[in-house]
Design a protein around this motif. Sequence first.
Motif, short mmCIF file in Angstrom:
data_model
loop_
_atom_site.label_atom_id
_atom_site.label_comp_id
_atom_site.label_asym_id
_atom_site.label_seq_id
_atom_site.Cartn_x
_atom_site.Cartn_y
_atom_site.Cartn_z
N LYS A 1 -7.62 -13.00 5.74
CA LYS A 1 -8.96 -12.41 5.79
C LYS A 1 -9.91 -13.26 6.63
CE LYS A 1 -12.43 -10.24 2.93
NZ LYS A 1 -12.87 -9.91 1.58
N GLU A 2 -9.74 -14.58 6.58
CA GLU A 2 -10.55 -15.47 7.42
C GLU A 2 -10.35 -15.16 8.91
OE1 GLU A 2 -9.38 -19.42 6.36
OE2 GLU A 2 -10.33 -19.31 4.38
N GLN A 3 -9.20 -14.62 9.25
CA GLN A 3 -8.89 -14.26 10.64
C GLN A 3 -9.22 -12.78 10.91
OE1 GLN A 3 -8.00 -16.46 12.92
NE2 GLN A 3 -8.12 -18.03 11.35
N ASN A 4 -9.95 -12.15 9.99
CA ASN A 4 -10.32 -10.74 10.08
C ASN A 4 -9.11 -9.82 10.06
OD1 ASN A 4 -12.36 -8.82 10.07
ND2 ASN A 4 -12.30 -8.57 12.29
N ILE A 5 -8.09 -10.24 9.31
CA ILE A 5 -6.90 -9.43 9.10
C ILE A 5 -6.94 -8.98 7.64
CG2 ILE A 5 -4.38 -9.38 9.08
CD1 ILE A 5 -4.50 -11.72 11.11
N HIS A 6 -7.16 -7.71 7.43
CA HIS A 6 -7.34 -7.20 6.07
C HIS A 6 -6.01 -6.68 5.53
CE1 HIS A 6 -11.64 -7.72 6.36
NE2 HIS A 6 -11.51 -7.30 7.61
N CYS A 7 -5.53 -7.36 4.50
CA CYS A 7 -4.28 -7.02 3.83
C CYS A 7 -4.57 -6.89 2.35
CB CYS A 7 -3.24 -8.11 4.08
SG CYS A 7 -2.90 -8.40 5.82
N ARG A 8 -3.56 -6.55 1.59
CA ARG A 8 -3.73 -6.45 0.14
C ARG A 8 -2.42 -6.81 -0.54
NH1 ARG A 8 -5.18 -0.63 0.76
NH2 ARG A 8 -3.54 -0.02 2.14
N PRO A 9 -2.48 -7.09 -1.83
CA PRO A 9 -1.23 -7.34 -2.55
C PRO A 9 -0.33 -6.11 -2.48
CG PRO A 9 -3.13 -7.95 -3.90
CD PRO A 9 -3.66 -7.23 -2.69
N ALA A 10 0.95 -6.33 -2.69
CA ALA A 10 1.91 -5.22 -2.68
C ALA A 10 1.55 -4.20 -3.75
CB ALA A 10 3.32 -5.74 -2.91
N PHE A 11 1.95 -2.99 -3.54
CA PHE A 11 1.71 -1.94 -4.52
C PHE A 11 2.59 -2.16 -5.75
CE2 PHE A 11 0.56 -0.02 -0.45
CZ PHE A 11 -0.71 0.45 -0.75
N PRO A 12 2.16 -1.66 -6.91
CA PRO A 12 3.00 -1.81 -8.11
C PRO A 12 4.34 -1.09 -7.93
CG PRO A 12 0.84 -0.89 -8.66
CD PRO A 12 0.93 -0.95 -7.17
N ARG A 13 5.35 -1.61 -8.59
CA ARG A 13 6.66 -0.96 -8.51
C ARG A 13 6.59 0.40 -9.19
NH1 ARG A 13 6.99 -5.23 -12.07
NH2 ARG A 13 7.79 -4.76 -14.13
N MET A 14 7.36 1.33 -8.69
CA MET A 14 7.32 2.71 -9.19
C MET A 14 7.63 2.80 -10.69
SD MET A 14 6.82 4.93 -6.51
CE MET A 14 7.58 6.42 -7.05
N SER A 15 8.49 1.94 -11.18
CA SER A 15 8.87 2.01 -12.59
C SER A 15 7.72 1.66 -13.52
CB SER A 15 10.07 1.09 -12.87
OG SER A 15 9.77 -0.25 -12.56
N ARG A 16 6.60 1.18 -12.98
CA ARG A 16 5.43 0.90 -13.81
C ARG A 16 4.50 2.11 -13.90
NH1 ARG A 16 2.28 -4.16 -12.60
NH2 ARG A 16 1.25 -3.40 -14.45
N PHE A 17 4.72 3.12 -13.07
CA PHE A 17 3.88 4.30 -13.11
C PHE A 17 4.18 5.08 -14.39
CE2 PHE A 17 3.32 4.85 -8.22
CZ PHE A 17 2.83 3.56 -8.14
N PRO A 18 3.15 5.60 -15.05
CA PRO A 18 3.37 6.32 -16.31
C PRO A 18 4.34 7.50 -16.19
CG PRO A 18 1.03 5.90 -15.97
CD PRO A 18 1.75 5.50 -14.70
N VAL A 19 4.39 8.14 -15.06
CA VAL A 19 5.24 9.31 -14.90
C VAL A 19 6.73 8.94 -14.85
CG1 VAL A 19 5.16 9.38 -12.39
CG2 VAL A 19 5.42 11.50 -13.67
N PHE A 20 7.03 7.69 -14.52
CA PHE A 20 8.41 7.24 -14.43
C PHE A 20 8.72 6.31 -15.60
CE2 PHE A 20 7.15 7.85 -9.96
CZ PHE A 20 8.01 8.88 -9.65
N GLU A 21 9.92 6.44 -16.11
CA GLU A 21 10.35 5.59 -17.20
C GLU A 21 11.30 4.53 -16.66
OE1 GLU A 21 13.25 5.98 -21.07
OE2 GLU A 21 12.14 7.73 -20.42
N GLN A 22 11.03 3.27 -16.98
CA GLN A 22 11.92 2.20 -16.52
C GLN A 22 13.19 2.25 -17.36
OE1 GLN A 22 10.20 -1.68 -16.21
NE2 GLN A 22 12.17 -2.66 -15.89
#
Length: 69
Positions: free
Chosen positions: A7-28
């Motif tokens: 971000k200090e270099q003006n590069i906007h990133c973000r943490p990885a998205f949650p794994r699909m098995s954590r979504f309520p619609v999917f059961e791990q």
Amino acid sequence: EVLSRLKEQNIHCRPAFPRMSRFPVFEQRFPNPVAEMVEKRGISLASAANLNEEDIDFVCDQLTDIISA
């Protein structure tokens, strides 16, 4: 720390998205330690339709410098 330094270099990133098995619609159904590691340590790099080769090289160079330090 990596996200902050990018971000200090003006590069906007973000943490990885949650794994699909954590979504309520999917059961791990079984443990998936690789997906868990990616969720905790992964980075979603900057992306846009208007990035050119020079932009991509800049992001790659900055990331390489950060993780090599």
